[in-house]
Design an enzyme around this catalytic site. Structure first.
Site, PDB file in Angstrom:
ATOM      1  N   ARG A   1       4.340   8.375 -10.794  1.00  0.00           N
ATOM      2  CA  ARG A   1       3.550   7.201 -11.186  1.00  0.00           C
ATOM      3  C   ARG A   1       2.041   7.441 -11.080  1.00  0.00           C
ATOM      4  NH1 ARG A   1       6.757   1.917  -8.718  1.00  0.00           N
ATOM      5  NH2 ARG A   1       8.877   2.617  -9.210  1.00  0.00           N
TER       6      ARG A   1
ATOM      7  N   PRO B   1       6.370   5.227   0.020  1.00  0.00           N
ATOM      8  CA  PRO B   1       6.602   5.907   1.298  1.00  0.00           C
ATOM      9  C   PRO B   1       5.863   5.216   2.435  1.00  0.00           C
ATOM     10  CG  PRO B   1       6.193   7.509  -0.427  1.00  0.00           C
ATOM     11  CD  PRO B   1       5.924   6.151  -1.029  1.00  0.00           C
ATOM     12  N   GLU B   2       6.592   4.956   3.534  1.00  0.00           N
ATOM     13  CA  GLU B   2       6.019   4.293   4.686  1.00  0.00           C
ATOM     14  C   GLU B   2       5.898   5.306   5.824  1.00  0.00           C
ATOM     15  OE1 GLU B   2       8.356   0.701   5.210  1.00  0.00           O
ATOM     16  OE2 GLU B   2       7.932   0.040   3.177  1.00  0.00           O
TER      17      GLU B   2
END
Length: 269
Positions: A109, A2-3
């Protein structure tokens, strides 16, 4: 990962629902993220009113009277607002409770971060971050001053969080295409007009991504569980071999800084 648009989309979804509500506890199902979740998180948060939800770079800051909870979504994380009684899934590692509502962290993750910082002092992770690309101070003159004399490729400069925060690989590629600049062009070689154009294209790209709810390539969803759809508007990212949407030349890929960079060899010079 995510940016900025994905993190800001999350912030905008969380803030109206939770600000000025008192935290009624925290449930940590799996503390083993990139760093361990504080084992006293429930004690730290219980009874405190959430005063603000802010973003710095790709970090979210939940501000309480005694300190701030710093959250990074890592490679695959998302924060959703769900009923407190909703059954958790396998990768739902943390709930921050506000009566009958929960702010739920999902992270398949487990590369995200949940850290506590006492008092008003910024967390050390935020101390050396660069300028926000959606701030008033980010413009062509700033970009030219910051890049003056540097041989760093423009793509890598934009991804350096000590210079500019939150842009990341996707939005750097898309912004450089919109500006007509080859990713390998040294940032120090960009004159005033190209710096102004690049700064404007970065701002436009990020705002367009925000309007689309960010990008969902695998795991990201907003606070309401809805995916973003900016990936449908990509000009170059992930489109190797496909025709450029402007000139039909096949999009190319090169590796820069161990990351795939996509560009049009005709539109970007």
């Amino acid at each position: 990962m995510p940016e900025l648009p994905e993190v800001e989309t999350t912030r905008r979804g969380i803030a109206p629902a939770l600000i000025h509500h008192a935290c009624t506890g925290a449930i940590v199902r799996n503390p083993r993220l990139r760093c361990p979740v504080p084992d006293d998180l429930d004690t730290l948060l219980r009874g405190q009113e959430l005063q603000a939800v802010e973003r710095r770079a790709k970090y979210l800051l939940l501000r309480f009277a005694t300190g701030s909870l710093l959250i990074h979504l890592g490679m695959s994380g998302s924060l959703r607002i769900v009923p407190a009684q909703a059954a958790p899934d396998k990768h739902d590692h943390l709930d921050i409770l506000f009566d009958d509502t929960a702010l739920r962290l999902r992270d398949p993750r487990r590369f995200g971060l949940v850290l506590w910082q006492d008092g008003p002092v910024p967390h050390p992770l935020l101390a050396k971050l660069g300028i926000e690309p959606l701030s008033d101070g980010f413009d062509g003159p700033w970009l030219q001053r910051a890049g003056r004399g540097r041989k760093t490729p423009a793509k890598l400069f934009l991804m350096d969080g000590h210079q500019v925060v939150g842009i990341g690989n996707i939005y750097a590629s898309e912004s450089l295409f919109r500006a007509g600049i080859d990713p390998v062009t040294p940032i120090g070689e960009l004159g005033p007009r190209r710096c102004a154009r690049l700064a404007a294209c970065i701002r436009d790209t990020l705002n367009d991504a925000l309007a689309a709810g960010g990008s969902t390539l695998r795991d990201f969803v907003g606070s309401d569980g809805a995916p973003g759809y900016f990936q449908q508007q990509y000009f170059v990212y992930g489109r190797e071999g496909e025709p450029c949407r402007k000139c039909t030349t096949p999009i190319r890929k090169r590796i820069m800084g161990q990351r795939a960079s996509f560009y049009c060899p005709r539109c970007q010079r």
